[in-house]
Write an enzyme that holds these catalytic residues in place. Sequence first.
Site, short mmCIF file in Angstrom:
data_model
loop_
_atom_site.label_atom_id
_atom_site.label_comp_id
_atom_site.label_asym_id
_atom_site.label_seq_id
_atom_site.Cartn_x
_atom_site.Cartn_y
_atom_site.Cartn_z
N ASP A 1 0.84 -1.20 0.00
CA ASP A 1 0.00 0.00 0.00
C ASP A 1 0.88 1.26 0.00
OD1 ASP A 1 0.84 -0.16 2.62
OD2 ASP A 1 -1.17 -0.06 3.52
N SER A 2 2.22 1.06 -0.02
CA SER A 2 3.14 2.16 -0.30
C SER A 2 2.79 2.81 -1.62
CB SER A 2 4.59 1.65 -0.33
OG SER A 2 4.70 0.53 -1.19
N ASP B 1 -0.82 -6.25 0.00
CA ASP B 1 -1.17 -5.61 1.27
C ASP B 1 -2.67 -5.56 1.48
OD1 ASP B 1 0.92 -4.92 2.92
OD2 ASP B 1 1.34 -3.03 1.89
N GLU C 1 -0.83 -5.55 8.85
CA GLU C 1 0.01 -4.89 9.85
C GLU C 1 -0.55 -5.06 11.26
OE1 GLU C 1 0.82 -0.78 8.85
OE2 GLU C 1 1.32 -1.29 6.77
N GLU D 1 9.89 -4.04 10.13
CA GLU D 1 10.31 -2.75 9.57
C GLU D 1 10.78 -1.79 10.67
OE1 GLU D 1 7.48 -1.00 6.90
OE2 GLU D 1 8.57 0.91 6.79
O1 KIV Z 1 3.66 -1.03 1.55
C1 KIV Z 1 4.80 -1.50 1.38
O2 KIV Z 1 5.41 -1.35 0.32
C2 KIV Z 1 5.38 -2.26 2.46
C3 KIV Z 1 6.84 -2.58 2.37
C4 KIV Z 1 7.64 -1.38 2.57
C5 KIV Z 1 7.24 -3.66 3.30
O3 KIV Z 1 4.73 -2.59 3.39
#
Ligand code: KIV
EC number: 2.1.2.11
Length: 276
Positions: free
Chosen positions: A55-56, A94, A125, A193
């Site tokens: 979700d980045s 995610d 998460e 992380e």
């Molecule tokens: O959302 C994401 O890209 C992540 C990674 C940084 C582990 O959770």
Amino acid sequence: MYVENSSAPARKPVTVPSLHAMKAEGRKIVMLTAYDTSFAAQVEHAGVDIALVGDSLGMVVQGQRSTLPVTLEQMVYHVTMVSRGLSATLLAADMPFMADRSVDFALEAGARLVGEAGAAMVKIEGAAPHILEAIHALTERVIPVCAHLGLTPQSVHKFGGYKVQGRAQDDAERVLSEALAVQQAGASLLVLEGVPSALGERVTKALDIPVIGIGAGPQCDGQVLVIYDMLGITPGKRPKFSKDFLAGRASVAEAIGAFVADVRNGAFPSAEHSYN
Ligand code: KIV
């Protein structure tokens, strides 16, 4: 009936059991984000083990200030595109913010990301009781789960920013007990992380499941980065835990290849890309 795919991949498909075998054999696992078919194809070609539709994408693709605005619909859209660029690479997706609002919603999100979009694993998460319940419910429905602990970006407002976690002794103990709890709930993998390297090593040694670090030091079972960070194209300051692998190289393919090689041989992350 089992039918062989006519476009069979050149390398053996990465699976949850093969990732567990890699941990047992001390072979480093490489994970990298992707958000569309073309980057997915590059990730596949470089021999990355796990492609993560993180979700980045809210921050690096959509230009949002956090990952929180990303919707399930958008995740399904990006996971579908990425799945078209992969064959052997395991695809993880995610769960967006608040997909854990109820076990039913988490199951619905898991069903869409895996059944409709093509992911083989979902990432969620935290380790609060309702999240442990969701991890258990998903794994009971044969949806493998990657847990995510430490600096969990969806908790940005709770943490008051993107701050390294587990520096104080009691906080380190909390992260370790959360890691044991997500494993006990059924998680197949853990992304850890933004924690000091010593804690990354402790968690990795304490768990049977593979631990993939991002800013968690070199002793984790594998490493993950956001692809635009490791290509040096994310606007703004590069995070300490990342490295620009495109600098001095001629192509995206070369840069991803160098990331894969450096993770496999333990050259990345060095102390420069880790926290004390
Ligand atoms: O959302 C994401 O890209 C992540 C990674 C940084 C582990 O959770």
